[in-house]
Scaffold this active site. Sequence first.
Site, PDB file in Angstrom:
ATOM      1  N   CYS A   1      63.542  47.696  37.966  1.00 33.86           N
ATOM      2  CA  CYS A   1      64.812  47.256  38.552  1.00 33.86           C
ATOM      3  C   CYS A   1      66.000  47.461  37.605  1.00 33.86           C
ATOM      4  CB  CYS A   1      64.726  45.792  38.941  1.00 33.86           C
ATOM      5  SG  CYS A   1      66.260  45.140  39.630  1.00 33.86           S
TER       6      CYS A   1
ATOM      7  N   SER B   1      72.502  39.725  39.663  1.00 27.42           N
ATOM      8  CA  SER B   1      72.688  40.168  38.272  1.00 27.42           C
ATOM      9  C   SER B   1      74.107  39.967  37.758  1.00 27.42           C
ATOM     10  CB  SER B   1      72.282  41.635  38.129  1.00 27.42           C
ATOM     11  OG  SER B   1      73.117  42.469  38.913  1.00 27.42           O
TER      12      SER B   1
END
Length: 244
Positions: free
Chosen positions: A31, A84
Amino acid sequence: GFGAAARAGSVASRGARQVSAPLVLASHVLCPYVQRAAIVLAEKGVSFERLDIDLANKPEWFLKVSPLGKTPVLLVGDEAIFESAVICEYLEETALPRLHPPNALQRAQHRSWMEFGSALLNLIGAFYNAADETALVALAAEIRARLVQTEAALGEGPYFAGESFSIVDAVFGPVFRYFDAFDAIDDFGFCNGLPKVQRWRRALSIRPSVAEAVRPDYSVLLGQFLLARRSALSRRIALVRAAA
């Protein structure tokens, strides 16, 4: 609580300094959004444990702390933060050194380019999933156009904002890592004639926080992942491997 269970299953430990509570980064090996969080943690010297999740078989505890079922999730003790960009902003507010510029307008501009980096990752995902050659070539041209825009925004380097490493750099390090894999498949010309982008890519590739944000077997795992997409790019990979 959850935190202890996650820490018991942790697969990696990094850094040397705590923010406050023990930190666990719920991750996936490939990821790029996990990578940006790991880079920011490393740049700030924050101690954390990394726990890789099988996204094809998500554990129950992970679904409880990740409402969207995505990585990364940062566990701060028994509290969870997902997305994030939000994780990076939390770390910016709670740990030194500061990676955003001190000027409010410049900070906003950096956040704009973080979003640009996320849009570029979406294009990259569409590129490696493209069903046929026509779509693949069109998406390669679109990625190239975004990099031309990036070239115009860059200064003298070596990083996005000059000498200082910023969160924008943490966002683009994982973007450029994909190009390492794509370059091994074919010459898509993504960075050709873009000297500032090329210099930035090189500078990020040798930054320890960027290089160490993935496992040593990352490139092998990414290659397997791309081949398994059954896409136009997968077929190009198969041809390269057959000719080797």
